[in-house]
Design an enzyme around this catalytic site. Sequence first.
Site, PDB file in Angstrom:
ATOM      1  N   GLU A  35      46.667  25.785 -49.468  1.00 42.19           N
ATOM      2  CA  GLU A  35      47.217  27.063 -49.911  1.00 42.19           C
ATOM      3  C   GLU A  35      47.311  28.086 -48.769  1.00 42.19           C
ATOM      4  O   GLU A  35      48.211  28.929 -48.758  1.00 42.19           O
ATOM      5  CB  GLU A  35      46.348  27.581 -51.072  1.00 42.19           C
ATOM      6  CG  GLU A  35      46.857  28.793 -51.801  1.00 42.19           C
ATOM      7  CD  GLU A  35      48.342  28.719 -52.202  1.00 42.19           C
ATOM      8  OE1 GLU A  35      48.810  27.639 -52.617  1.00 42.19           O
ATOM      9  OE2 GLU A  35      49.018  29.761 -52.092  1.00 42.19           O
ATOM     10  N   HIS A  37      48.072  27.471 -45.567  1.00 39.15           N
ATOM     11  CA  HIS A  37      49.337  27.219 -44.862  1.00 39.15           C
ATOM     12  C   HIS A  37      50.518  27.676 -45.719  1.00 39.15           C
ATOM     13  O   HIS A  37      51.479  28.266 -45.229  1.00 39.15           O
ATOM     14  CB  HIS A  37      49.537  25.719 -44.607  1.00 39.15           C
ATOM     15  CG  HIS A  37      48.504  25.083 -43.733  1.00 39.15           C
ATOM     16  ND1 HIS A  37      47.577  24.179 -44.196  1.00 39.15           N
ATOM     17  CD2 HIS A  37      48.272  25.215 -42.406  1.00 39.15           C
ATOM     18  CE1 HIS A  37      46.824  23.768 -43.194  1.00 39.15           C
ATOM     19  NE2 HIS A  37      47.216  24.385 -42.106  1.00 39.15           N
ATOM     20  N   ASP A 150      41.827  31.752 -37.986  1.00 40.14           N
ATOM     21  CA  ASP A 150      41.587  31.329 -36.602  1.00 40.14           C
ATOM     22  C   ASP A 150      41.928  32.513 -35.705  1.00 40.14           C
ATOM     23  O   ASP A 150      42.945  32.516 -35.002  1.00 40.14           O
ATOM     24  CB  ASP A 150      42.443  30.097 -36.276  1.00 40.14           C
ATOM     25  CG  ASP A 150      42.040  28.918 -37.149  1.00 40.14           C
ATOM     26  OD1 ASP A 150      40.846  28.604 -37.201  1.00 40.14           O
ATOM     27  OD2 ASP A 150      42.913  28.331 -37.797  1.00 40.14           O
TER      28      ASP A 150
HETATM   29  O1  PAF Z   1      45.993  26.128 -36.251  1.00 41.43           O
HETATM   30  C1  PAF Z   1      46.427  24.976 -36.107  1.00 41.43           C
HETATM   31  O2  PAF Z   1      46.613  24.233 -37.067  1.00 41.43           O
HETATM   32  C2  PAF Z   1      46.708  24.460 -34.702  1.00 41.43           C
HETATM   33  O3  PAF Z   1      45.777  24.903 -33.797  1.00 41.43           O
HETATM   34  C3  PAF Z   1      48.151  24.748 -34.235  1.00 41.43           C
HETATM   35  C4  PAF Z   1      48.404  26.239 -34.091  1.00 41.43           C
HETATM   36  C5  PAF Z   1      49.140  24.150 -35.208  1.00 41.43           C
HETATM   37  C6  PAF Z   1      48.384  24.109 -32.856  1.00 41.43           C
HETATM   38  O4  PAF Z   1      48.219  22.722 -32.910  1.00 41.43           O
END
Ligand code: PAF
Length: 274
Positions: A35, A37, A150
């Site tokens: 969810e 993403h 992140d």
């Molecule tokens: O956050 C993530 O899933 C990864 O670090 C990314 C930004 C897709 C880079 O591989």
Amino acid sequence: MNLLDTIPALRKALDAERAAGGTVGLVLTMGALHEGHLSLVRRAAAECDVVAVTVFVNPLQFGPHEDLAAYPRRLEDDAALSEGAGASYVFAPSVEEMFPDGTLTIVHVAEVGDGREGRARPGHFDGVATIVAKLFAVAGPCRAYFGEKDHQQLEVVRRMAADLSFPVQIVACPTAREANGLALSSRNAYLSPAERAAAPVVHRALLAGRALVERGVTDQAAVGAAMAEVLATEPAARLDYAEALAGADGKVRLFVAARIGTTRLIDNLEATAP
Ligand code: PAF
């Protein structure tokens, strides 16, 4: 929805969208979409004419003892979920497509990437900055959506995109959470039911830190120690770091990383001093 797996195909498709006057939203992922993403994809779809989701488990950002081989891969589900959230393109290249000759070029973002995750996972942000730079180069002018979960990655990407003048606008999006506060992460799938029940302690630690900042505590070490204390109340949790960092804007960003069983979780919150 178009599923593409070569660099020229993605480049051509997004160039054609822009040539027709469309704006492009980009959501970079390593798949195993949840969810969190999908909230990025939906936001991109609301703000851009077309959205491209990339699905690539990037070997450059995994340490030698990390979970590259075990990292969940489920492209069919990811493509269907992306489409449902409004994506027009899913780009899922192979490692050979992205790095046919390996790579001799590594993007290193100094300072911003040095502490916390950079310290705990040497080389991790070099791998992230390198793949993100490459995907930005392939995608071309766009708005790229990143989750605040992140947070250090977001700062690394922002700085890299500015330093290298990519025609990409970085959009930061709030962390998606379960009702118990646990930040959504693909790695939550590794947690056993007992560990899942223990994991919200990470968020409780952050809330305790935020309460102190909001009560006027300015000693960052004391705030970090208070968050570590909350983490220590959960026997399944092992603290990696708990840090408070004051920003130039007067806001304080709180960070916690901990292992729950063998799964490493990170989370962060913003706090405002009175
Ligand atoms: O956050 C993530 O899933 C990864 O670090 C990314 C930004 C897709 C880079 O591989």
